[in-house]
Structures are given as structure tokens and as C-alpha cells.
Design an enzyme around this catalytic site. Structure first.
Site, mmCIF file in Angstrom:
data_model
loop_
_atom_site.group_PDB
_atom_site.id
_atom_site.type_symbol
_atom_site.label_atom_id
_atom_site.label_comp_id
_atom_site.label_asym_id
_atom_site.label_seq_id
_atom_site.Cartn_x
_atom_site.Cartn_y
_atom_site.Cartn_z
ATOM 1 N N GLY A 212 3.051 8.682 3.212
ATOM 2 C CA GLY A 212 4.161 8.813 4.145
ATOM 3 C C GLY A 212 5.294 9.621 3.566
ATOM 4 N N PRO A 214 9.094 10.852 2.318
ATOM 5 C CA PRO A 214 10.042 10.209 1.418
ATOM 6 C C PRO A 214 11.002 9.295 2.168
ATOM 7 C CG PRO A 214 10.152 12.608 1.210
ATOM 8 C CD PRO A 214 9.182 12.314 2.282
ATOM 9 N N GLY A 215 11.382 8.237 1.518
ATOM 10 C CA GLY A 215 12.418 7.377 2.083
ATOM 11 C C GLY A 215 11.941 6.369 3.097
ATOM 12 N N THR A 216 10.619 6.281 3.289
ATOM 13 C CA THR A 216 10.145 5.336 4.294
ATOM 14 C C THR A 216 9.914 3.947 3.714
ATOM 15 O OG1 THR A 216 7.993 6.325 3.911
ATOM 16 C CG2 THR A 216 9.116 6.929 5.936
ATOM 17 N N LYS A 218 8.100 3.232 0.557
ATOM 18 C CA LYS A 218 6.853 3.006 -0.160
ATOM 19 C C LYS A 218 7.105 2.278 -1.482
ATOM 20 C CE LYS A 218 5.860 7.423 0.064
ATOM 21 N NZ LYS A 218 7.027 7.794 0.878
ATOM 22 N N THR A 219 8.116 2.741 -2.202
ATOM 23 C CA THR A 219 8.439 2.071 -3.460
ATOM 24 C C THR A 219 8.845 0.630 -3.203
ATOM 25 O OG1 THR A 219 9.337 4.201 -4.123
ATOM 26 C CG2 THR A 219 9.769 2.349 -5.569
ATOM 27 N N HIS A 433 30.295 29.333 23.113
ATOM 28 C CA HIS A 433 28.925 29.144 22.640
ATOM 29 C C HIS A 433 28.508 27.672 22.811
ATOM 30 C CE1 HIS A 433 25.604 29.962 19.611
ATOM 31 N NE2 HIS A 433 25.673 28.639 19.582
ATOM 32 N N GLU A 434 29.352 26.783 22.321
ATOM 33 C CA GLU A 434 28.999 25.358 22.400
ATOM 34 C C GLU A 434 28.958 24.876 23.847
ATOM 35 O OE1 GLU A 434 27.723 23.928 19.963
ATOM 36 O OE2 GLU A 434 28.310 25.469 18.520
#
Ligand code: ADP
Ligand code: ZN
Length: 627
Positions: A212, A214-216, A218-219, A433-434
Site C-alpha cells: 500500500g 506510504p502513510g496508510t 503499515k508500520t 481566472h479563479e
């Protein structure tokens, strides 16, 4: 505690090892690449901002310049030095010149070392280094706020893997990834009650691969398994196996397994296993001997212990496709568990976990935050709440309110806030533009509703239009894709219609890039053009050098030019629609631009009300309350 560690570090390690690591610590300032010292990641864009703001003090480049460990100071936190990890784009020569220009100290750390020379050098200057090293160790440990911790990192370098006797993490701390959790619950039983399985002749798996982005978590998940089973947790990152001298990686693997066997039952966690476990023999110019030796050692060790010794190896990667097939064979990492970014329900659960120790105002709804953050990983959400808490403290408030959350989301998504421009022609152009994006977005039935339009710069952007995604981004229709393309072209269309073709600016560059990407995918991946329902591209993301070079593109030149033509047809059609919206709504646009310049920000509800006075605004599925 502090003292005994120091003694341990100084007198129990072989002298050469000490000299070597002090040499690293003292001279190149090599930060430990382990997740231990740089768990936080920073985006490249954010890093550039920090650089511009002179907040970067040191940069160490790894993996041939693809990763950097960056030391940044945070003035908001009393100039505390923070170490973060940044993934760099594959080639960024400007970066080096920028670093020079800013006077930032930087250093590159080779992937494969020219072992002999460095070894010799290391030996020659060893005595001086030992002394310098001692000096640094004592100085650092007495001066640094986190003194002993810093000093301990040198000590840990000895093995480069960390052991935690008790992680203290429980399954309760991991949220939003229920399937993965369920799968792994069984591993806890393997560790706690192996007899249950061996009695009936079952072979306990040795390795589990967590796949998966990064940051999901796992560690965190691996730690939770160790925590639940009450066993020690050994961790190392794949990249640490390979950045060292030839032969060191393999001996590290041996050390790691030896230590683990002494402490069985236990968990070994290998982060970024793709760094060491890439397919052998791939890559340009042959393989990397050091890496292959390390991988072979890892395979040997995995085969070397019986399934029921109580060691379970958990490895994490985002690229299972590049792994050597030998790693995935039965008896090695034969179980794969996918850990994805959480859905809206999952995000709510993650937010609940991280809100436990924070003071939230009663008006804050975690549910609303969860809805506002599609695509956020667990780590992003944790970061979000933390940023909000920091803002709250800075504003001397008692509890986190919606305002801080709102600001933190903006900051996490789009970067730091800048100072608004003074009223000028370019400010008016940016405003048109915005408003162009926002008008197109509002009048297109299939477009996500506008959440707010702002002229407060953030990150690289001088102005921003925020849209609220209505539902989880599951399946996207052709109509929605075209609406997005049209909305993204609204900015350029407004510049063009209002200021004339000679005055259009580079500000639309990012929009156009997105537009081309979306249109091309409609043609080549989703079968949404006149070419018909065919897929012309495999879903491969990043190029795996060496292997992909050998596979040719899957279609002929003739098809390629038809693809280009179809892309152009789609973009052109959408651009005309966007221009029409601008031409037909000129009066309300002028009014909105004046308002935007006066107020800097217009929120979605007000925007829609004003537009509705002039033209009919299509009803969209349930608007999100803006927070
Ligand atoms: P990975 O190993 O997948 O890159 P980590 O496990 O290192 O991610 O996640 C970093 C941090 O983000 C964790 O320490 C935790 O605070 C938070 N986090 C990530 N995923 C989750 C989750 N599913 N539940 C709770 N917190 C999470
Ligand atoms: Zn734009």
C-alpha cells in the site's frame, strides 16, 4: 538512563565500528535513514517552499538523488529542528543550484559505495575521528533538547535495526483498514498459540507482505501485531540494507535474524522491501551486487528457520510488481495484505483515534472532516489534526474549532499561506481566472460544487478554487470527466475572453497539465473517445528502468497519432464550452471579481446565490456544509 546508554554505546562496541559511525555522524552529518529519525514525509512542493522561506538548514541526498532527508526549522515551534523525508522528482538539477544559492549545506550519499577508498580513508583518519566523535556525542547529548535520544541514535547505528521490547500499540490504535486488520489478527494467534496450528499439522506462514501507499499505517499495523501478541518488534528499512559497503547489507541481515532468533517469538518488520528485494538482474548495466547479495542472504535466512520458531516477518512495499519472484514463493512472503487509503468511514475512524488526546470544540464534526478529505491517508489525517492543534495553541484557544481544522486542511492540501497581492492588473487577472473555474464548475451539472474561491496564495498558487467532492471517488462517468476538464479550462478561458489572447498567462500551466492528463486517459485507458472501447496502456505508473525499456509501447505510430487527435477533440470541445460560460456570464463575473478582490475569499454558498440572481444554477446532489 542517559548515562548508562552512553557507557554502553562507548565501551561495548568494537572500536572500528564506533570510529566508522562517528566518522559518518561528525563529518557528513549523515542522518539515520531509518524511519526512526524521519518518519514524517514532506512533499517536494512543500520542501521548495521551505527552501524559499530559508527554513531549510541541511539536506542529505540518497538513492542517487531520489530521496532526501531534510532538516528544517520551524519558527512556529521555537525553531525546533525537524527531520523530514522528501521524495524528489527523478531529475532536479535546479535543486542543486537552488541549494547553493540559498547557502544550504547538502551532501549526497551514494547508493553503492566505492568501498575500498572510503574504507581506507576511514581507517586513516580514524583516531582523529574518534576524538571528534566523542566530542560531538557529548556536546549533542548535553545541548540538544532531546539529548539522550540523539546520542542513542549513534548507538543504534551499530545494528541499524531497532528493537522495541514493547511497542505499546494495539489494534485499537489502527483504524479504517478493517480488512487488513482482520487478516492480521490471525498472525497474533500464530505468535501466541502456535500449538493450535502445529497440532493439526498446519505450517505457520513466515512472511506477510503489506502492500500500500506510504502513510496508510503499515508500520503501525505491524507494531500493533507485536503489541497485541506481546512480543518484541525488530524493524529496519530496506534502503538501509543497501546504501552501505559491499557485504555490509548481507551481514546486517544475518545480525538481524540472529537477534530475532534469540528473542523469538518476535516480529521482524522490513519497511520498503522493494529497495532490497527488486528483481535480480534487472536495471541498466546489470544488477547491483551489493543489493543482490543482501537479497540472497535474506532468502537464505528465511529458508533457514522453521516455520514454528515463532518469528514472523512483515514487509511493506508500495511496489509489489518490482519484487523478485523468489521473495513471493511459498514459505517466504506468501501472504499479501493490501493496505489502502481509507474511505470516508475509515477516515472517520482514523480521526476518532487521533482525536482521543485532543481537545475539540463541541462544534467540530469529525464526520464533516472525513467527508472533506478524500484521498487522505491515515498519516495525513493524523498530521491534519496535529496542525490544527498547533494552530489552536498559537491562537491561544482552549479547544480546536472548525476554523483551525479548515485552515489545517487547506495547509495540508495546498501548502502554506502567503501574503495576498496588492490590487493590480495581475490580481484582477488572477481573480478572473479563479472565478472562471468557479463559474464553469457551478454551471456544469456534473461538476463538484464550489466550496470557496480565494485570492490568498498558497504554495505555488496565487489563487485557488476549492471544490467539495460529493461522494467517494469511486467510479467516474464520462460526463464527470468532461466536466472536470471544462472546469479546469475555465481559468484560461476567462483570461482569454476578458483580457484577450495576447494577455493569457503562465498561471494556467498546472490546469492544462491536468487537462491533458485527463483527456489522454479518457482515450487510452477508459475507452471514452471515438477510438472506441479499447485500452492502449497498461496501468503501470512509474517506469521501472531496465525492464520497461525492453517492452515497447503497445500500439503503432498510426494509432498514436489518432490518440493525439482524439485528445485534441475532447480538449477543444471542453474549451469552447468553458468560453461560452464566460461569454454568457460576463456581468455576474465582473461583480464576483470585484467582490473577490474586496473580500479575498468567497464561500461556495454565497457564490451560488450571486450566480443564481443572473442565471439558473443546476441542482447538484446534496451540498456539503462548508466547515
Ligand atoms: P506507512 O508505514 O504505511 O508508511 P505509518 O504506519 O508509518 O505508515 O503511519 C504513520 C502514522 O500515521 C502512524 O504513526 C499513525 O499515527 C498514522 N496512521 C497511519 N495510518 C493510520 C491508521 N490506519 N489508523 C491510525 N493512524 C494511522
Ligand atoms: Zn487555474
Amino acid at each position: 538512563m542517559k548515562f548508562s546508554w552512553r557507557v554502553l554505546v562507548l565501551w561495548t562496541l568494537p572500536a572500528l565500528v564506533i570510529g566508522f559511525f562517528f566518522w559518518q555522524g561528525a563529518f557528513s552529518g549523515t542522518p539515520d535513514m531509518s524511519k526512526n529519525t524521519a518518519t514524517t514525509r514532506m512533499t517536494y512542493g512543500r520542501f521548495l517552499e521551505y527552501l524559499d522561506a530559508d527554513r531549510v538548514s541541511n539536506v542529505d541526498l540518497y538513492e542517487g538523488g531520489r530521496t532526501a532527508i531534510v532538516e528544517a526549522v520551524d519558527p512556529e515551534l521555537e525553531n525546533r529542528v525537524q527531520r523530514v523525508r522528501v521524495d524528489l522528482p527523478s531529475s532536479s538539477p535546479e535543486l542543486i543550484s537552488k541549494l547553493k544559492e540559498k547557502g544550504v549545506s547538502f551532501d549526497a550519499h551514494p547508493m553503492r559505495n566505492d568501498g575500498a577508498i572510503w574504507g581506507l580513508l576511514g581507517n586513516l583518519i580514524f583516531p582523529i575521528l574518534l576524538i571528534t566523535g566523542l566530542f560531538f556525542l557529548f556536546r549533542r547529548s548535553s545541548n540538544m533538547p532531546g539529548g539522550p535520544g540523539q546520542a542513542m541514535n549513534f548507538g543504534k547505528s551499530k545494528a541499524r535495526f531497532q528493537m522495541e521490547a514493547k511497542t505499546g500499540v494495539k489494534f485499537d490504535d489502527v483504524a479504517g483498514i478493517e480488512e487488513a486488520k482482520e487478516e492480521l489478527q490471525e498472525v497474533v494467534t500464530f505468535l501466541k498459540l502456535p500449538e493450535k496450528f502445529t497440532a493439526v499439522g498446519a505450517r505457520i506462514p513466515k512472511g506477510v507482505l503489506l502492500v500500500g501507499p506510504p502513510g496508510t499505517g503499515k508500520t503501525l499495523l505491524a507494531k500493533a501485531i507485536a503489541g497485541e501478541a506481546g512480543v518484541p518488534f525488530f524493524s529496519i528499512s530496506g534502503s538501509e540494507f543497501v546504501e552501505m559497503f559491499v557485504g555490509v547489507g548481507a551481514s546486517r541481515v544475518r545480525d538481524l535474524f540472529k537477534k530475532a532468533k534469540d528473542n523469538a517469538p518476535c516480529i521482524i518488520f522490513i519497511d520498503e522491501i522493494d529497495a532490497v528485494g527488486r528483481q535480480r538482474g534487472a536495471g541498466i548495466g546489470g544488477g547491483n551486487d551489493e543489493r543482490e547479495q543482501t537479497l540472497n542472504q535474506l532468502l537464505t535466512e528465511m529458508d533457514g528457520f522453521e516455520g514454528n520458531t515463532g518469528i514472523i516477518i512483515i514487509a511493506a512495499t508500495n511496489r509489489p510488481d518490482v519484487l523478485d519472484a523468489a521473495l513471493l514463493r511459498p514459505g517466504r512472503f506468501d501472504r499479501q495484505v493490501t493496505v489502502d487509503a481509507p474511505d470516508v468511514k475509515g477516515r472517520l475512524e482514523v480521526l476518532k483515534v487521533h482525536a482521543r488526546n485532543k481537545k475539540l470544540d463541541s462544534g467540530v464534526s469529525l464526520e464533516v472532516i472525513a467527508r472533506r478529505t478524500p484521498g487522505f491517508t491515515g498519516a495525513d489525517l493524523a498530521n491534519l489534526l496535529n496542525e490544527a492543534a498547533i494552530l489552536t495553541a498559537r491562537r491561544r484557544k482552549e479547544a480546536i474549532t472548525n476554523l483551525e481544522i479548515d485552515n489545517a486542511v487547506d495547509r495540508v492540501v495546498a501548502g502554506m499561506e502567503g501574503t495576498p497581492l496588492v490590487d493590480s492588473k495581475s490580481k484582477r487577472l488572477i481573480a478572473y481566472h479563479e472565478i472562471g473555474h468557479a463559474i464553469a464548475g457551478t454551471l456544469l451539472k456534473d461538476h463538484d460544487p464550489v466550496q470557496k474561491v480565494t485570492l490568498i496564495p498558497r504554495g505555488q498558487a496565487q489563487g485557488l478554487t476549492w471544490f467539495t467532492p460529493n461522494e467517494e471517488q469511486g467510479l467516474i462517468t464520462r460526463g464527470q470527466l468532461k466536466a472536470r476538464i471544462t472546469g479546469a479550462l475555465g481559468g484560461r478561458a476567462a483570461e482569454d475572453v476578458i483580457f484577450g489572447s495576447a494577455e493569457v498567462t503562465t498561471g494556467a500551466g498546472g490546469d492544462l497539465q491536468q487537462v491533458s492528463g485527463m483527456a489522454r486517459q479518457m482515450v487510452t485507458r477508459f475507452g471514452m473517445s471515438d477510438l472506441g472501447p479499447i485500452s492502449l496502456e497498461s496501468q503501470q505508473g512509474e517506469v521501472f528502468l531496465g525492464r520497461d525499456w525492453m517492452t515497447r509501447s503497445e500500439y503503432s505510430e498510426a494509432i498514436a497519432s489518432r490518440v493525439d487527435a482524439q485528445v485534441r477533440v475532447i480538449v477543444e470541445e471542453c474549451y469552447q464550452t468553458a468560453r461560452r460560460f464566460i461569454l454568457e456570464n460576463r456581468i455576474v463575473m465582473d461583480r464576483l471579481v470585484d467582490l473577490l478582490i474586496e473580500k479575498e475569499t468567497i464561500d461556495g454558498e454565497e457564490f451560488r446565490q450571486i450566480v443564481a440572481e443572473y442565471t439558473s444554477v443546476p441542482e447538484k446532489p446534496q451540498y456539503m456544509p462548508s466547515i
